[in-house]
Design a protein around this motif. Structure first.
Motif, mmCIF file in Angstrom:
data_model
loop_
_atom_site.group_PDB
_atom_site.id
_atom_site.type_symbol
_atom_site.label_atom_id
_atom_site.label_comp_id
_atom_site.label_asym_id
_atom_site.label_seq_id
_atom_site.Cartn_x
_atom_site.Cartn_y
_atom_site.Cartn_z
ATOM 1 N N UNK A 110 23.426 80.759 0.041
ATOM 2 C CA UNK A 110 24.505 80.306 0.893
ATOM 3 C C UNK A 110 25.897 80.664 0.118
ATOM 4 N N UNK A 111 25.667 81.084 -1.084
ATOM 5 C CA UNK A 111 26.838 81.448 -1.865
ATOM 6 C C UNK A 111 27.852 82.603 -1.424
ATOM 7 N N UNK A 112 27.154 83.504 -1.021
ATOM 8 C CA UNK A 112 27.943 84.580 -0.490
ATOM 9 C C UNK A 112 29.051 84.277 0.536
ATOM 10 N N UNK A 113 28.700 83.195 1.270
ATOM 11 C CA UNK A 113 29.841 82.582 2.218
ATOM 12 C C UNK A 113 31.201 82.134 1.510
ATOM 13 N N UNK A 114 30.820 81.920 0.313
ATOM 14 C CA UNK A 114 32.210 81.431 -0.765
ATOM 15 C C UNK A 114 33.072 82.883 -0.913
ATOM 16 N N UNK A 115 32.305 83.883 -1.135
ATOM 17 C CA UNK A 115 33.009 85.143 -1.352
ATOM 18 C C UNK A 115 34.018 85.441 -0.048
ATOM 19 N N UNK A 116 33.536 85.097 1.208
ATOM 20 C CA UNK A 116 34.111 85.241 2.319
ATOM 21 C C UNK A 116 35.257 84.281 2.434
ATOM 22 N N UNK A 117 35.055 83.154 2.043
ATOM 23 C CA UNK A 117 36.047 82.094 2.097
ATOM 24 C C UNK A 117 37.115 82.334 1.419
ATOM 25 N N UNK A 118 36.962 82.919 0.249
ATOM 26 C CA UNK A 118 38.140 83.413 -0.784
ATOM 27 C C UNK A 118 38.623 84.874 -0.655
ATOM 28 N N UNK A 119 37.948 85.409 0.555
ATOM 29 C CA UNK A 119 38.513 87.176 0.595
ATOM 30 C C UNK A 119 38.135 87.924 -0.633
ATOM 31 N N UNK A 120 36.806 87.735 -0.992
ATOM 32 C CA UNK A 120 36.449 88.708 -2.252
ATOM 33 C C UNK A 120 35.433 89.440 -1.911
ATOM 34 N N UNK A 121 35.611 90.754 -2.178
ATOM 35 C CA UNK A 121 34.114 91.673 -1.878
ATOM 36 C C UNK A 121 34.299 92.102 -0.670
ATOM 37 N N UNK A 122 35.395 92.073 0.335
ATOM 38 C CA UNK A 122 35.306 92.525 1.566
ATOM 39 C C UNK A 122 34.814 93.712 1.863
ATOM 40 N N UNK A 123 34.066 94.036 2.791
ATOM 41 C CA UNK A 123 33.449 95.379 2.938
ATOM 42 C C UNK A 123 32.343 95.851 2.284
#
Length: 216
Positions: free
Chosen positions: A136-149
């Motif tokens: 589930x941790x990739x959703x943390x990336x989205x929440x903080x705007x990291x690695x988009x795309x």
């Protein structure tokens, strides 16, 4: 020299030079150990957490486990296993070669809410250093705007939250640039071994895998 004409090798300049080189190389390897910071949040998935820590340490990483913003001194994971972090996130002294985010829905939600986690992830990305997230941790990336795309994967039920902002894939482990993602508890060994592979080398990853009776 002894009565038999034997010269003690410890007195030999060649031996001394070789020994100095051995010590120097040992010190150099110690200085060059890769560093990893593993985030520990309430509700973390304990298999993903412990397997990542253990395998990376087997691979020679200097691993620190950091309790995040709202973590207590003893953190209860998703199946009731309690883990004591090495440090608090506020005491983490980077930079680290890689930041590792274990999964677990509760843990991911806690990391998504934690401003300090977001700041560290953004700095890590801006400075072109590695980030790894599982389950589930990739959703943390989205929440903080990291690695988009970028291309990534996650636990299957997280797909709908990620597919519009990332190039979603369903491989066990996905690597895109300096982002490593994986699917869940059953892929935790592949996840950690891939980190070793990418930061140290395939030979070391295979060596660690073989010692655990795994194939990589």
């Amino acid at each position: 020299m002894s009565k038999q004409g034997y010269v003690d090798k410890r007195c030999s300049s060649c031996f001394a030079g070789a020994r100095r080189k051995q010590i120097w190389e040992s010190q150099l390897n110690t200085k060059m150990s890769k560093t990893a910071l593993v985030f520990l949040a309430p509700g973390a998935e304990e298999m993903e957490l412990v397997i990542s820590i253990d395998v990376l340490r087997r691979g020679g990483f200097d691993v620190s486990v950091a309790g995040i913003c709202d973590a207590s001194p003893i953190v209860k994971c998703s199946r009731g296993v309690s883990v004591k972090p090495d440090i608090l996130l506020s005491d983490a002294k980077g930079p680290y070669d890689i930041l590792v985010l274990p999964g677990g829905l509760g843990g991911a939600q806690s990391m998504a809410r934690c401003k300090a986690v977001g700041e560290m992830l953004k700095q890590q990305e801006n400075e072109s250093r590695w980030i790894a997230a599982i389950c589930a941790a990739p959703t943390v990336l989205k929440a903080h705007g990291v690695g988009l795309g970028k291309s990534l994967t996650s636990y299957p039920s997280m797909k709908d939250q990620l597919k519009d902002d990332y190039k979603y894939q369903e491989d066990k482990v996905v690597v895109d640039g300096k982002l490593i993602t994986s699917r869940g508890p059953g892929t935790a060994y592949d996840f950690a071994l891939t980190i070793i592979d990418k930061l140290i080398g395939k030979e070391k990853a295979s060596e660690v895998a073989n010692a655990m009776l795994l194939t990589y």
